[in-house]
Design an enzyme around this catalytic site. Structure first.
Site, PDB file in Angstrom:
ATOM      1  CB  SER A 164      -7.525   3.391   3.298  1.00  0.00           C
ATOM      2  OG  SER A 164      -6.789   2.626   4.114  1.00  0.00           O
ATOM      3  CE  LYS A 223      -3.640   1.851   2.776  1.00  0.00           C
ATOM      4  NZ  LYS A 223      -4.928   1.625   4.221  1.00  0.00           N
ATOM      5  CB  SER A 235      -7.520   0.025   6.426  1.00  0.00           C
ATOM      6  OG  SER A 235      -8.709   1.273   6.343  1.00  0.00           O
TER       7      SER A 235
END
Length: 468
Positions: free
Chosen positions: A155, A80, A179
């Site tokens: 996210s 990420k 997330s």
């Protein structure tokens, strides 16, 4: 064989490379080819890491020389874009950080590399990693590989979409309230949010509120989660919340010597749940009971007494808003939707903040009581399956709630720091994945990994991939 490599999990790829049945170069190239073939429609990958093929060639030379190799030797992984990666762009989903290149790796990235894994790419996220959909002004919106008109979550939606689409076998991401688990459920993969502090947050941004952020692995199989977790866990001497020794585990282990006790619920203070999601949780409960476990429908009074989503909101405005104001000062024209909303939200009063903190303590006490009777809790991951882009409201059972309701089922485990895991166990009537969530006592990751592995073996939707 290389045409099938992008569907292999990391554990199998490591074995293939170690035994010289396939080369690391073939594996890395297969995933680069997959990115080239499908990512233009998905937009999960934001940066390719330079030198992945060179690292693969070096990995193959080490195998040929008979060198001792790590557990993920030669296997590509993705990260990420809120994790620092030495020499590779880390832009945090915002034009404010465009062109930013760190000098060092986040602890979790360094540990993956130490195990022989090869950084392949960075993946998309919301601005500053704060929102339930992965969209921002710098790198755009990520689409769900099962249906491009739907979100892959947030996210860590870029990470989930990349893994689901075969662009990566394994990734690492962060979880503040939903997330890793929510995006995993939206795209049909698996994800683990360990106990708070199990994996250091060093080199991961943002940090506010620090005690609620967690690092966790994402993958297509539970055995890959277990492998990655074993490599990532443990103190690093820098993160003050990461203090528990790597090998400490309070769970059942891989072969429990007594009946496992699982409670399941689809309400008990969580609010309305989509009917297909609720049915999938019940199907998973029935499967565990059929496998010989003790499985009971339960309620948790602490969830009904203090609404975790309300506690989260009151706590986080107090801590996130000042941090967001600081980082965006002078860059107001580069702010995206959620940061504008947060900065414009009225301040939480000190009294409300203290009451929220006390409510979180009561929630922890309630789970202490629950885990005196049960080893694990089975519940929905998200209140609804993968939703259309730009979700603003959710209507269920005649009630209309704001989009945050999607995470009312995940946020209790960030507030309390309990470990929780998401894996697919069902499918909606229109073909979208449905996940279930397992939670366990603090530091009992082995319990939910064991139960998730069992559910995976019983799942009616094993080895299904989006048609791309």
């Amino acid at each position: 064989m290389s045409t099938d490599l992008h569907h292999c999990d990391a554990t199998e790829l490591a074995d293939l490379i170690r035994t010289k049945r396939v080369s690391s170069v073939e594996v890395v190239q297969a995933h680069l080819d997959r990115i080239a073939a499908v990512d233009s429609r998905i937009n999960a990958v934001v940066t390719l890491a330079d030198g992945a093929l060179d690292a693969a060639r070096a990995a193959d030379e080490a195998v040929a020389a008979g060198a001792e190799v790590g557990l993920l030797h030669g296997v590509p992984f993705t990260v990420k874009d809120s994790f620092d990666t030495a020499g590779v762009l880390t832009q945090r989903g915002s034009p404010i950080f465009a062109g930013r290149i760190p000098d060092t790796d986040a602890t979790s990235v360094a540990r993956m590399k130490h195990a022989g894994a090869i950084l392949l790419a960075k993946t998309n996220l919301p601005e500053f990693a704060y929102w339930i959909e992965s969209d921002n002004l710098l790198t755009g919106r990520t689409n769900n590989p099962w249906d491009l008109d739907r979100s892959s979550g947030g996210s860590s939606g870029g990470e989930s979409a990349a893994i689901a689409a075969g662009m990566s076998p394994l990734g690492i991401a962060s979880d503040l309230s939903i997330s890793v688990r929510g995006p995993a459920a939206d795209t049909g993969i698996a994800a683990l949010k360990p106990t708070r502090g199990r994996i250091p947050m060093t080199g991961v941004w943002p940090r506010e509120p620090r005690r609620d952020w967690h690092v966790g692995p994402m993958a297509r199989t539970v055995r890959d989660l277990a492998l990655a977790y074993s490599l990532l866990a443990g103190p690093d001497g820098a993160d003050g919340l990461a203090t528990v020794p790597r090998d400490f585990d309070a769970g059942l282990g891989s072969s429990p010597d007594r009946p496992v006790r699982v409670g399941w619920l689809v309400d008990s203070g969580l609010g309305p749940i989509d009917a297909e999601v609720a049915a999938t949780v019940q199907a998973a409960a029935n499967a565990l009971q059929g496998a010989g476990l003790r499985v009971d429908a339960v309620s948790i009074p602490a969830l009904e007494r203090d609404n975790p989503l309300e506690l989260f909101t009151r706590q986080h405005v107090m801590e996130m808003k000042p941090a967001m104001q600081k980082v965006t000062a002078g860059h107001e024209d580069q702010m995206f939707t959620y940061s504008k909303t947060m900065v414009g939200t009225p301040d939480t009063s000190v009294q409300d903040y203290v009451q929220a903190e006390q409510g979180i303590e009561r929630l922890r006490d309630g789970f202490v009581e629950y885990f005196q009777q049960y080893d694990a809790l089975l519940l929905p991951v998200t209140t609804i399956p993968a939703h259309a882009h730009g979700l603003k409201q959710i209507t269920l059972d005649g009630q209309t709630m704001d989009a945050f309701h999607v995470m009312s089922t995940t946020v209790p485990f960030n507030l309390t720091g309990l470990p929780a895991l998401s894996l697919r166990f069902g499918t909606t009537s229109d073909g979208m994945p449905i996940g279930v969530q397992l939670a366990a006592n603090w530091h009992a990751e082995s319990t939910i990994l064991y139960l998730a592995s069992l559910l995976e073996s019983l799942s009616p939707v094993r080895n299904q991939h989006p048609a791309l």
